[in-house]
Motif scaffolding. Structure first.
Motif, PDB file in Angstrom:
ATOM      1  N   MET A 100      48.227  58.525  -7.348  1.00  0.00           N
ATOM      2  CA  MET A 100      48.924  57.967  -6.195  1.00  0.00           C
ATOM      3  C   MET A 100      49.594  59.079  -5.411  1.00  0.00           C
ATOM      4  O   MET A 100      50.661  59.542  -5.767  1.00  0.00           O
ATOM      5  CB  MET A 100      50.002  56.991  -6.687  1.00  0.00           C
ATOM      6  CG  MET A 100      50.396  56.003  -5.637  1.00  0.00           C
ATOM      7  SD  MET A 100      51.874  55.092  -6.130  1.00  0.00           S
ATOM      8  CE  MET A 100      53.145  56.293  -5.827  1.00  0.00           C
ATOM      9  N   LYS A 132      51.110  60.664  -1.802  1.00  0.00           N
ATOM     10  CA  LYS A 132      51.650  60.206  -0.528  1.00  0.00           C
ATOM     11  C   LYS A 132      51.612  61.333   0.480  1.00  0.00           C
ATOM     12  O   LYS A 132      51.451  62.492   0.132  1.00  0.00           O
ATOM     13  CB  LYS A 132      53.101  59.760  -0.715  1.00  0.00           C
ATOM     14  CG  LYS A 132      53.215  58.485  -1.531  1.00  0.00           C
ATOM     15  CD  LYS A 132      54.602  57.908  -1.362  1.00  0.00           C
ATOM     16  CE  LYS A 132      54.689  56.531  -2.032  1.00  0.00           C
ATOM     17  NZ  LYS A 132      56.026  55.982  -1.947  1.00  0.00           N
ATOM     18  N   ALA A 141      48.330  69.526  -9.550  1.00  0.00           N
ATOM     19  CA  ALA A 141      48.900  69.049 -10.806  1.00  0.00           C
ATOM     20  C   ALA A 141      49.441  70.197 -11.642  1.00  0.00           C
ATOM     21  O   ALA A 141      50.286  69.998 -12.505  1.00  0.00           O
ATOM     22  CB  ALA A 141      47.831  68.295 -11.583  1.00  0.00           C
ATOM     23  N   TRP A 182      58.435  71.150  -7.911  1.00  0.00           N
ATOM     24  CA  TRP A 182      58.230  70.122  -6.901  1.00  0.00           C
ATOM     25  C   TRP A 182      58.677  70.633  -5.534  1.00  0.00           C
ATOM     26  O   TRP A 182      59.341  71.662  -5.427  1.00  0.00           O
ATOM     27  CB  TRP A 182      59.070  68.891  -7.262  1.00  0.00           C
ATOM     28  CG  TRP A 182      58.537  68.113  -8.414  1.00  0.00           C
ATOM     29  CD1 TRP A 182      57.271  68.109  -8.893  1.00  0.00           C
ATOM     30  CD2 TRP A 182      59.289  67.216  -9.240  1.00  0.00           C
ATOM     31  NE1 TRP A 182      57.178  67.238  -9.958  1.00  0.00           N
ATOM     32  CE2 TRP A 182      58.391  66.679 -10.195  1.00  0.00           C
ATOM     33  CE3 TRP A 182      60.606  66.782  -9.255  1.00  0.00           C
ATOM     34  CZ2 TRP A 182      58.782  65.755 -11.151  1.00  0.00           C
ATOM     35  CZ3 TRP A 182      61.000  65.865 -10.209  1.00  0.00           C
ATOM     36  CH2 TRP A 182      60.096  65.361 -11.148  1.00  0.00           C
ATOM     37  N   ARG A 237      64.796  68.703  -5.449  1.00  0.00           N
ATOM     38  CA  ARG A 237      63.349  68.828  -5.614  1.00  0.00           C
ATOM     39  C   ARG A 237      62.793  67.468  -6.021  1.00  0.00           C
ATOM     40  O   ARG A 237      63.436  66.721  -6.759  1.00  0.00           O
ATOM     41  CB  ARG A 237      63.010  69.878  -6.670  1.00  0.00           C
ATOM     42  CG  ARG A 237      63.284  71.282  -6.186  1.00  0.00           C
ATOM     43  CD  ARG A 237      62.679  72.334  -7.073  1.00  0.00           C
ATOM     44  NE  ARG A 237      62.946  73.661  -6.529  1.00  0.00           N
ATOM     45  CZ  ARG A 237      62.175  74.278  -5.641  1.00  0.00           C
ATOM     46  NH1 ARG A 237      61.074  73.679  -5.198  1.00  0.00           N
ATOM     47  NH2 ARG A 237      62.488  75.471  -5.196  1.00  0.00           N
ATOM     48  N   PRO A 243      58.703  65.085  -6.266  1.00  0.00           N
ATOM     49  CA  PRO A 243      57.262  65.120  -6.041  1.00  0.00           C
ATOM     50  C   PRO A 243      56.850  64.506  -4.705  1.00  0.00           C
ATOM     51  O   PRO A 243      55.762  64.782  -4.216  1.00  0.00           O
ATOM     52  CB  PRO A 243      56.687  64.315  -7.214  1.00  0.00           C
ATOM     53  CG  PRO A 243      57.799  63.456  -7.683  1.00  0.00           C
ATOM     54  CD  PRO A 243      59.074  64.193  -7.380  1.00  0.00           C
ATOM     55  N   ASP A 244      57.690  63.668  -4.109  1.00  0.00           N
ATOM     56  CA  ASP A 244      57.342  63.012  -2.859  1.00  0.00           C
ATOM     57  C   ASP A 244      58.612  62.445  -2.214  1.00  0.00           C
ATOM     58  O   ASP A 244      59.660  62.419  -2.846  1.00  0.00           O
ATOM     59  CB  ASP A 244      56.298  61.909  -3.101  1.00  0.00           C
ATOM     60  CG  ASP A 244      56.758  60.918  -4.146  1.00  0.00           C
ATOM     61  OD1 ASP A 244      57.800  60.289  -3.936  1.00  0.00           O
ATOM     62  OD2 ASP A 244      56.080  60.786  -5.180  1.00  0.00           O
ATOM     63  N   GLU A 251      59.795  59.432  -1.471  1.00  0.00           N
ATOM     64  CA  GLU A 251      60.490  58.303  -2.110  1.00  0.00           C
ATOM     65  C   GLU A 251      61.332  58.785  -3.294  1.00  0.00           C
ATOM     66  O   GLU A 251      62.488  58.395  -3.456  1.00  0.00           O
ATOM     67  CB  GLU A 251      59.469  57.253  -2.558  1.00  0.00           C
ATOM     68  CG  GLU A 251      59.999  56.206  -3.535  1.00  0.00           C
ATOM     69  CD  GLU A 251      61.126  55.332  -2.993  1.00  0.00           C
ATOM     70  OE1 GLU A 251      61.895  54.798  -3.804  1.00  0.00           O
ATOM     71  OE2 GLU A 251      61.246  55.193  -1.754  1.00  0.00           O
ATOM     72  N   MET A 252      60.750  59.653  -4.119  1.00  0.00           N
ATOM     73  CA  MET A 252      61.507  60.176  -5.260  1.00  0.00           C
ATOM     74  C   MET A 252      62.619  61.101  -4.783  1.00  0.00           C
ATOM     75  O   MET A 252      63.676  61.173  -5.403  1.00  0.00           O
ATOM     76  CB  MET A 252      60.572  60.924  -6.226  1.00  0.00           C
ATOM     77  CG  MET A 252      59.568  60.034  -6.928  1.00  0.00           C
ATOM     78  SD  MET A 252      60.326  58.663  -7.831  1.00  0.00           S
ATOM     79  CE  MET A 252      60.386  59.313  -9.486  1.00  0.00           C
ATOM     80  N   LEU A 282      64.392  60.651  -2.121  1.00  0.00           N
ATOM     81  CA  LEU A 282      65.495  59.761  -1.751  1.00  0.00           C
ATOM     82  C   LEU A 282      66.259  59.299  -2.983  1.00  0.00           C
ATOM     83  O   LEU A 282      67.480  59.264  -2.994  1.00  0.00           O
ATOM     84  CB  LEU A 282      64.964  58.536  -0.995  1.00  0.00           C
ATOM     85  CG  LEU A 282      64.751  58.688   0.507  1.00  0.00           C
ATOM     86  CD1 LEU A 282      64.108  57.429   1.067  1.00  0.00           C
ATOM     87  CD2 LEU A 282      66.085  58.959   1.216  1.00  0.00           C
ATOM     88  N   GLN A 283      65.509  58.935  -4.035  1.00  0.00           N
ATOM     89  CA  GLN A 283      66.173  58.489  -5.266  1.00  0.00           C
ATOM     90  C   GLN A 283      67.009  59.610  -5.869  1.00  0.00           C
ATOM     91  O   GLN A 283      68.137  59.393  -6.309  1.00  0.00           O
ATOM     92  CB  GLN A 283      65.131  58.018  -6.283  1.00  0.00           C
ATOM     93  CG  GLN A 283      64.530  56.687  -5.931  1.00  0.00           C
ATOM     94  CD  GLN A 283      63.865  56.045  -7.139  1.00  0.00           C
ATOM     95  OE1 GLN A 283      64.310  56.206  -8.264  1.00  0.00           O
ATOM     96  NE2 GLN A 283      62.797  55.318  -6.899  1.00  0.00           N
TER      97      GLN A 283
END
Lengths: 107, 256
Positions: free
Chosen positions: A1, A3, A10, A15, A37, A39-40, A42-43, A45-46
């Motif tokens: 998945m 984005k 990989a 990140w 840091r 991976p994308d 959305e993460m 933001l979290q």
């Protein structure tokens, strides 16, 4: 998945770096708080929520890939930011406000 | 109904079960502190640990009050033995690798968010109050574990393999979340605890949807493990409690 905005393979152990901007109250500007840091986006933001939005009030968060930011370099300081003290007309105080305008200003 | 006039044994047992689930899982997550795969995730896991331990403190305090023997949340957390703990078996499973921690967390979070939503309308007002705050925290916890499920499932061959294994390992502990014994039924009749059937249905939908999206096979039906609510635990809880309780037991009554 995968984005948009994801880079690397990989095999990358680092990140993407994201800059975090926090808005404390609606209507205020977003202020730079630091970086995370992730991976994308959305993460990111979290992670930003965990690192920068745990203690004070927060209305909104922005994360921006650090690579997307263009910045001046220290050597630009002289010519780029010449404060133009001698160009008084660049400051609003230089201009007289007509009396008519002042009288009609809302209280 | 107030905390004062519901000093029933069933209510106390139910509140302590809820507290034990969150205390044990919170402690498990705290074991990641300083060992997370990356700084940001270390912070995320320990934040969730703090949320769960805070909920446990509130629930065990209410449980101690309902019990009426003068036991505080600390007494219940640090001075009970393994057989007196009534958490479900899922939450006491070891952290394993990151995939196992995330799968365990996702199974619990999906349940916890539904349960907290239902408990907000509990007839036991103090419990409804704790649930209202817990639901907001659980929503964030679920977002965190769900996103990781999708990324591990759809990431590399290795992350997919590890997550598939973790889901297979932990699946047999998920049935216990929805069991009802006499205590549960008594509280359901009093409107204090929710009916587990609709919660189970919604949990299965959430979980199967995320597993599908993550490309992880839903495990085949297998016998479900049970016993945690009766103090019959897997071999892992005793070791965890020894570590969790040693400071309080070495220095009873210490304050800092």
């Amino acid at each position: 998945m995968r984005k948009d905005g994801e880079e690397g393979s990989a095999q990358d152990t680092q990140w993407t770096l994201f800059e975090v901007f926090v808005q404390e109250r609606t209507g205020e500007p977003h202020q730079h708080a630091g970086s995370v840091r992730a991976p994308d986006p959305e993460m990111a933001l979290q992670n930003a929520r965990d690192v920068y939005a745990r203690r004070g009030p927060v209305a909104s968060l922005w994360v921006v890939p650090s690579g997307a930011i263009a910045a001046t370099s220290p050597s630009d300081a002289g010519p780029f930011f010449d404060p133009a003290e001698d160009k008084v007309y660049r400051h609003p105080q230089f201009y007289r406000v007509p009396r008519v305008t002042r009288r009609k200003a809302p209280k | 109904m107030s905390a004062r006039d519901t000093g029933t044994a069933a209510l106390a047992a139910y509140l302590i079960r809820l507290g034990d689930d969150r205390l044990v899982l919170g402690h498990r997550l705290s074991e990641w502190c300083g060992h997370g795969p990356i700084l940001e995730e270390d912070i995320a896991l320990t934040n969730i640990a703090l949320d769960l331990i805070g909920q446990a403190q509130a629930l065990l305090t209410l449980g101690g009050e309902a019990e009426g023997k003068g036991r505080s949340a600390d007494d219940l957390a640090y001075f009970r033995d393994e057989i007196d703990f009534t958490n479900c078996l899922l939450v006491e499973q070891p952290n394993g690798d990151f995939a196992q921690t995330i799968a365990r967390q996702f199974f619990f979070d999906a349940f916890d968010h539904l349960l907290a939503s239902a408990l907000e309308s509990s007839s036991h007002r103090p419990l409804a109050g704790v649930a209202a705050k817990a639901r907001l925290e659980a929503a964030y916890h679920l977002r965190h574990s769900r996103e990781w499920m999708l990324r591990l499932g759809g990431g590399t061959e290795e992350s997919h393999r590890r997550l598939q294994r973790a889901v297979g390992e932990l699946w047999r502990f998920t049935g216990e979340l929805f069991e009802s014994d006499d205590i549960d039924r008594e509280l359901q009749a009093a409107g204090i605890a929710p009916d587990p059937a609709p919660i189970r249905k919604a949990w299965e939908e959430t979980v199967s949807g995320v597993l599908r999206e993550a490309g992880i096979d839903v495990p085949a039906d297998e016998p479900m493990r049970s016993g945690g609510r009766r103090g019959r635990h897997t071999e892992h809880l005793g070791h965890m409690l020894a570590e969790m309780q040693i400071v309080a037991r070495s220095h009873p009554g210490a304050r800092w």
